[in-house]
Design a protein around this motif. Structure first.
Motif, PDB file in Angstrom:
ATOM      1  N   LEU A   1       0.818  -1.211   0.000  1.00  0.00           N
ATOM      2  CA  LEU A   1       0.000   0.000   0.000  1.00  0.00           C
ATOM      3  C   LEU A   1       0.853   1.262   0.000  1.00  0.00           C
ATOM      4  CD1 LEU A   1      -2.998  -0.857   2.359  1.00  0.00           C
ATOM      5  CD2 LEU A   1      -2.918  -0.805  -0.139  1.00  0.00           C
ATOM      6  N   CYS A   2       2.036   1.194   0.576  1.00  0.00           N
ATOM      7  CA  CYS A   2       2.939   2.354   0.535  1.00  0.00           C
ATOM      8  C   CYS A   2       3.296   2.684  -0.913  1.00  0.00           C
ATOM      9  CB  CYS A   2       4.206   2.079   1.344  1.00  0.00           C
ATOM     10  SG  CYS A   2       3.987   2.178   3.135  1.00  0.00           S
ATOM     11  N   PHE A   3       3.679   1.662  -1.689  1.00  0.00           N
ATOM     12  CA  PHE A   3       3.970   1.879  -3.105  1.00  0.00           C
ATOM     13  C   PHE A   3       2.712   2.326  -3.851  1.00  0.00           C
ATOM     14  CE2 PHE A   3       7.588  -0.895  -2.108  1.00  0.00           C
ATOM     15  CZ  PHE A   3       8.606  -0.218  -2.753  1.00  0.00           C
ATOM     16  N   HIS A   4       1.602   1.676  -3.556  1.00  0.00           N
ATOM     17  CA  HIS A   4       0.328   1.979  -4.192  1.00  0.00           C
ATOM     18  C   HIS A   4      -0.041   3.445  -4.002  1.00  0.00           C
ATOM     19  CE1 HIS A   4      -4.045   2.359  -4.362  1.00  0.00           C
ATOM     20  NE2 HIS A   4      -4.076   1.287  -5.134  1.00  0.00           N
ATOM     21  N   GLN A   5      -0.008   3.913  -2.762  1.00  0.00           N
ATOM     22  CA  GLN A   5      -0.410   5.285  -2.459  1.00  0.00           C
ATOM     23  C   GLN A   5       0.571   6.300  -3.023  1.00  0.00           C
ATOM     24  OE1 GLN A   5      -3.590   4.466  -1.835  1.00  0.00           O
ATOM     25  NE2 GLN A   5      -3.548   6.310  -0.581  1.00  0.00           N
TER      26      GLN A   5
END
Length: 328
Positions: A205-209
């Motif tokens: 989710l860090c990469f996603h966001q």
């Protein structure tokens, strides 16, 4: 509903303590920083010389972000909606029709199109007699040309730019709305996640966001606001969506949240489906077709190698989200 299915739909407490509240609290601040950083890159680049980035790099990031948003809709939100709205814990009346996710996504697409038409109609309702352009004679004496006369005399370039800015502004607001819904939902998912998959989901989710934030920031940077403040306010709003979702997830988990309850499944499924429709519509219609389609004259005037670069960026963005979808 069989007894085994009924049992799997109930909240169970096996005495394990796999829910680490400290990690959830840390994730709130990490995702807040990651989201703000990703969305701020192009904003600061547009207004502060020290952060100035070459326009080709910014545009490549914009097209990469368009691929990210498209991939988010197809890879992340649509499967989640389909899973929730066909879950065995739902009443039989819901399970008899397996296309609810597609139905709600389609309704969201049609509503987005209607909202966009209404928004454009309202923005273009300014009476023509009030729209004037001041130009100068050869002797520097200013005079006013009404809009209709200006268009007849071939001086509509300024108005085209104005219409383009209005259209981009509507697109950006709709994009932020769709992303905000999705970000809150994935925050709730992370906040309620109970098990060994939390760390993998958090990293994904860090990469996603971050890359989703770059896509949004690139759109905000194109609004040509006189001040950096409106853009920063939009970035701050976006940055808080996932942390708010995590906080909600923590709260509902503490109160014995049951992700298999009918209310949880329906609310998550319907919102995921609506988010899918919004993201796919904005990505295909307002970002890809508008910026790279037949009517995008500026795009076709670019050098071939630059156009190839932008297409590669678009495909890489979609591919990246497809890979991230393996864990998130």
């Amino acid at each position: 509903m069989s007894n085994s299915s009924s049992d799997s739909c109930q909240v169970t407490d096996d005495g394990s303590d796999s829910y680490n509240l400290t990690l959830r609290i840390i994730s709130v601040f990490v995702l807040l920083i990651v989201s703000f950083a990703g969305a701020s890159i192009t904003i600061f680049s547009s207004y502060i010389k020290f952060f100035r980035i070459h326009p080709i790099i910014i545009n490549a990031g914009k097209y990469f972000g368009a691929g990210v948003i498209l991939g988010t809709g197809f890879i992340h939100t649509l499967p989640g909606a389909m899973s929730a709205l066909t879950d065995e814990c739902l009443p039989d009346s819901w399970k008899e029709y397996e296309s609810y996710a597609g139905l709600f996504a389609m309704i969201a697409v049609l509503l987005m199109q209607l909202i966009e038409v209404i928004a454009h109609h309202q923005l273009h309702r300014t009476p023509k007699k009030e729209q004037k352009i001041v130009v100068e004679n050869i002797d520097s004496t200013p005079y006013v040309i009404p809009v209709e006369d200006c268009q007849q005399q071939g001086h509509s370039h300024g108005l085209s730019l104005l219409d383009e800015d209005r259209n981009r502004r509507i697109t950006t607001y709709l994009l932020e709305f769709g992303i905000a819904i999705h970000s809150v939902l994935i925050g709730v998912t992370l906040g309620t996640e109970d098990g060994s998959t939390f760390v993998a989901l958090f990293i994904a989710l860090c990469f996603h966001q971050f890359f989703e934030a770059i896509a949004l920031g690139a759109q905000i940077a194109l609004l040509n606001n006189k001040s950096i403040l409106p853009g920063i306010m939009m970035v701050i709003f976006y940055s808080f969506t996932t942390p708010i979702g995590i906080a909600i997830g923590i709260g509902v988990h503490i109160t014995t949240y049951n992700p298999k309850s009918v209310a949880a499944l329906l609310s998550t499924g319907i919102l995921d489906a609506a988010s899918t429709g919004i993201l796919i519509y904005v990505a295909l219609v307002d970002l890809i077709a508008a910026e790279m389609g037949p009517g995008a004259h500026r795009f076709f005037e670019l050098k071939t190698r630059v156009k190839i670069l932008y297409f590669i960026a678009l495909y890489l963005g979609a591919a990246f989200m497809a890979v991230i979808g393996r864990w998130a």
